[in-house]
Motif scaffolding. Structure first.
Motif, PDB file in Angstrom:
ATOM      1  N   VAL A  84       0.836  -1.197   0.000  1.00 44.73           N
ATOM      2  CA  VAL A  84       0.000   0.000   0.000  1.00 44.73           C
ATOM      3  C   VAL A  84       0.874   1.252   0.000  1.00 44.73           C
ATOM      4  CG1 VAL A  84      -1.674   1.348   1.327  1.00 44.73           C
ATOM      5  CG2 VAL A  84      -2.003  -1.114   1.036  1.00 44.73           C
ATOM      6  N   VAL A  85       1.892   1.275   0.850  1.00 40.91           N
ATOM      7  CA  VAL A  85       2.779   2.444   0.909  1.00 40.91           C
ATOM      8  C   VAL A  85       3.541   2.594  -0.405  1.00 40.91           C
ATOM      9  CG1 VAL A  85       4.747   3.501   2.104  1.00 40.91           C
ATOM     10  CG2 VAL A  85       2.904   2.432   3.431  1.00 40.91           C
ATOM     11  N   ASP A  86       3.968   1.480  -1.001  1.00 40.32           N
ATOM     12  CA  ASP A  86       4.603   1.550  -2.332  1.00 40.32           C
ATOM     13  C   ASP A  86       3.668   2.228  -3.326  1.00 40.32           C
ATOM     14  OD1 ASP A  86       6.898   0.237  -1.433  1.00 40.32           O
ATOM     15  OD2 ASP A  86       6.326  -1.715  -2.299  1.00 40.32           O
ATOM     16  N   LEU A  93       1.436  10.381  -3.207  1.00 42.54           N
ATOM     17  CA  LEU A  93       0.530  10.716  -2.108  1.00 42.54           C
ATOM     18  C   LEU A  93       1.186  10.594  -0.735  1.00 42.54           C
ATOM     19  CD1 LEU A  93      -2.599   8.854  -3.506  1.00 42.54           C
ATOM     20  CD2 LEU A  93      -2.018  11.283  -3.741  1.00 42.54           C
ATOM     21  N   ALA A  94       2.300   9.887  -0.658  1.00 44.18           N
ATOM     22  CA  ALA A  94       3.020   9.699   0.600  1.00 44.18           C
ATOM     23  C   ALA A  94       4.492   9.451   0.290  1.00 44.18           C
ATOM     24  CB  ALA A  94       2.442   8.518   1.391  1.00 44.18           C
ATOM     25  N   VAL A  95       5.334   9.683   1.283  1.00 46.62           N
ATOM     26  CA  VAL A  95       6.770   9.414   1.167  1.00 46.62           C
ATOM     27  C   VAL A  95       7.245   8.710   2.428  1.00 46.62           C
ATOM     28  CG1 VAL A  95       7.282  11.343  -0.388  1.00 46.62           C
ATOM     29  CG2 VAL A  95       7.385  11.691   2.089  1.00 46.62           C
ATOM     30  N   ARG A  96       8.275   7.906   2.257  1.00 52.36           N
ATOM     31  CA  ARG A  96       8.933   7.279   3.410  1.00 52.36           C
ATOM     32  C   ARG A  96      10.126   8.147   3.782  1.00 52.36           C
ATOM     33  NH1 ARG A  96       8.019   2.424   0.129  1.00 52.36           N
ATOM     34  NH2 ARG A  96       6.763   0.917   1.281  1.00 52.36           N
ATOM     35  N   LYS A  97      10.321   8.303   5.080  1.00 54.58           N
ATOM     36  CA  LYS A  97      11.460   9.074   5.572  1.00 54.58           C
ATOM     37  C   LYS A  97      12.127   8.312   6.701  1.00 54.58           C
ATOM     38  CE  LYS A  97       9.850  13.632   4.302  1.00 54.58           C
ATOM     39  NZ  LYS A  97       9.616  14.994   4.751  1.00 54.58           N
ATOM     40  N   SER A  98      13.419   8.526   6.852  1.00 60.85           N
ATOM     41  CA  SER A  98      14.160   7.897   7.945  1.00 60.85           C
ATOM     42  C   SER A  98      13.661   8.418   9.284  1.00 60.85           C
ATOM     43  CB  SER A  98      15.649   8.200   7.820  1.00 60.85           C
ATOM     44  OG  SER A  98      16.144   7.680   6.617  1.00 60.85           O
TER      45      SER A  98
END
Length: 159
Positions: A84-86, A93-98
């Protein structure tokens, strides 16, 4: 259990008038299916599915959230939430961050485009939500919301 007790015990049918101990759960499930179909119809033109929107809801409510918490909040598993996050990342619509202090954890954050879609979804859903509740009388929608809230969020949180 005696033969007389078996004859008088209601059995689950899932139909109106079901008096079995499963009746409430079956009605809630059927109502969920109808509501999910309405929400899916509202989201389809926006290019997202209910599973995507569920994550956006959490991100709007909680802010940046690690994937394991997203999985718990949405009832997903680790692999499912990653897909889903991919999808959300591909759509912008969303990003992954450390996460500072944790090399392995990644927090998911909604983007401005995700916020716009979130707002657009609410606008698109309004007439469909009205259609879903069309059979309810004056005050019924508010009462139903109150009752479902009490079931979903019990005061003593027994579940």
């Amino acid at each position: 259990m005696t033969a007389d007790a078996r004859r008088t015990t209601a059995h689950a049918t899932g139909r109106p008038g079901d008096e079995s101990p499963f009746a409430l759960g079956l009605l809630l499930r059927r109502a969920h299916w109808r509501a999910a179909a309405v929400m899916t119809e509202a989201l389809r033109p926006l290019g997202v599915e209910l599973r995507h929107f569920a994550v956006l809801i959490v991100l709007m409510d909680r802010g940046p959230t690690v994937q394991r918490d997203l999985a718990a909040e949405t009832g997903s598993d680790k692999a499912g939430i990653m897909r889903v996050v991919d999808d959300l990342e591909r759509k912008g619509l969303a990003v992954r961050k450390s996460v500072p202090g944790d090399r392995r954890a990644r927090a998911v954050e909604i983007t401005p485009r995700g916020r716009e879609l979130f707002e657009a979804a609410h606008v698109a859903a309004e007439p469909l939500a009205e259609r879903l509740a069309a059979g309810l009388g004056a005050g019924d929608r508010e009462r139903l919301t109150e009752l479902l809230t009490r079931i979903a969020y019990p005061a003593d949180d027994e579940m």
